[in-house]
Scaffold this motif. Structure first.
Motif, mmCIF file in Angstrom:
data_model
loop_
_atom_site.group_PDB
_atom_site.id
_atom_site.type_symbol
_atom_site.label_atom_id
_atom_site.label_comp_id
_atom_site.label_asym_id
_atom_site.label_seq_id
_atom_site.Cartn_x
_atom_site.Cartn_y
_atom_site.Cartn_z
ATOM 1 N N SER A 118 76.282 39.456 6.477
ATOM 2 C CA SER A 118 77.637 39.644 6.985
ATOM 3 C C SER A 118 77.664 40.594 8.027
ATOM 4 C CB SER A 118 78.566 39.552 5.958
ATOM 5 O OG SER A 118 78.681 40.810 5.299
ATOM 6 N N VAL A 119 76.925 41.761 7.611
ATOM 7 C CA VAL A 119 76.963 42.966 8.604
ATOM 8 C C VAL A 119 76.232 42.688 9.961
ATOM 9 C CG1 VAL A 119 75.990 45.302 9.028
ATOM 10 C CG2 VAL A 119 77.321 44.648 6.732
ATOM 11 N N GLU A 120 74.943 42.077 9.730
ATOM 12 C CA GLU A 120 74.385 41.448 10.847
ATOM 13 C C GLU A 120 75.179 40.431 11.656
ATOM 14 O OE1 GLU A 120 70.672 40.114 9.154
ATOM 15 O OE2 GLU A 120 69.647 42.159 9.262
ATOM 16 N N ASP A 123 77.399 42.337 13.755
ATOM 17 C CA ASP A 123 76.746 43.115 14.878
ATOM 18 C C ASP A 123 76.132 42.225 15.768
ATOM 19 O OD1 ASP A 123 75.919 45.854 15.832
ATOM 20 O OD2 ASP A 123 73.971 45.449 14.616
ATOM 21 N N SER A 124 76.494 41.114 16.042
ATOM 22 C CA SER A 124 76.031 40.217 16.937
ATOM 23 C C SER A 124 76.118 40.851 18.249
ATOM 24 C CB SER A 124 76.105 38.852 16.784
ATOM 25 O OG SER A 124 77.568 38.603 16.773
ATOM 26 N N GLY A 125 77.396 41.509 18.600
ATOM 27 C CA GLY A 125 77.698 41.929 19.813
ATOM 28 C C GLY A 125 77.279 43.185 19.914
ATOM 29 N N ARG A 126 76.137 43.488 19.410
ATOM 30 C CA ARG A 126 75.496 44.939 19.565
ATOM 31 C C ARG A 126 75.311 45.451 20.792
ATOM 32 N NH1 ARG A 126 69.986 44.678 16.444
ATOM 33 N NH2 ARG A 126 70.613 42.523 16.620
ATOM 34 N N ASP A 127 75.078 44.799 21.914
ATOM 35 C CA ASP A 127 74.735 45.162 23.161
ATOM 36 C C ASP A 127 76.118 46.137 23.939
ATOM 37 O OD1 ASP A 127 72.137 44.610 23.049
ATOM 38 O OD2 ASP A 127 72.707 42.650 24.112
ATOM 39 N N ALA A 128 77.238 45.524 23.643
ATOM 40 C CA ALA A 128 78.428 45.835 23.962
ATOM 41 C C ALA A 128 78.731 47.151 23.468
ATOM 42 C CB ALA A 128 79.450 44.880 23.771
#
Length: 138
Positions: A118-120, A123-128
């Motif tokens: 769930s954390v991953e 974190d799918s919008g990690r680049d922003a």
């Protein structure tokens, strides 16, 4: 020929008397009907109470019977008489269900693995987020 009035004095008095009698009888009749209804309800409650009393008497007779008490102790509390061998089968229903299915039930992933996934996913919008951290904007 003189025209007779349609409502004579006697007819008017008769109408008043009939109205007075009907008005004086209306309340007692209404009360009579209400009391009869109440009597019927009370009789119904009495019959229900008598049925309940009979059930309780039957239950009392059962509980006074020593054989019934022994049978209930064996079935519910798994009591065993001295010198007798008693067995209790546990999980009889689960073993049959698993044998019918022929396969093990699907295992659930551990809680920490679910948490990490769930954390991953969050974190799918990690680049922003990384770009805002590098510029100091959070």
């Amino acid at each position: 020929m003189a025209k007779r009035p349609q409502l004579t004095g006697r007819a008017a008095i008769l109408a008043v008397v009939v109205c007075a009698i009907s008005m004086s009888l209306a309340y007692p009749i209404r009360e009579y009907v209400a009391q009869r209804r109440q009597i019927a309800q009370l009789e119904q409650q009495q019959t229900q109470a008598l049925r309940n009393l009979q059930k309780l008497e039957e239950r009392r007779r059962q509980l006074e019977d020593p054989e019934y008490i022994k049978r209930q102790a064996k079935e519910r509390l798994h009591y065993c008489e001295p010198g007798a061998k008693c067995f209790v089968v546990l999980d009889a229903g689960e073993g049959k269900a698993a044998a019918k299915a022929g396969a093990k039930p699907a295992e659930q992933a551990p809680w920490y693995l679910t948490l990490w996934q769930s954390v991953e996913a969050a974190d799918s919008g990690r680049d922003a987020v990384q770009a805002s951290v590098q510029t100091g904007q959070e």
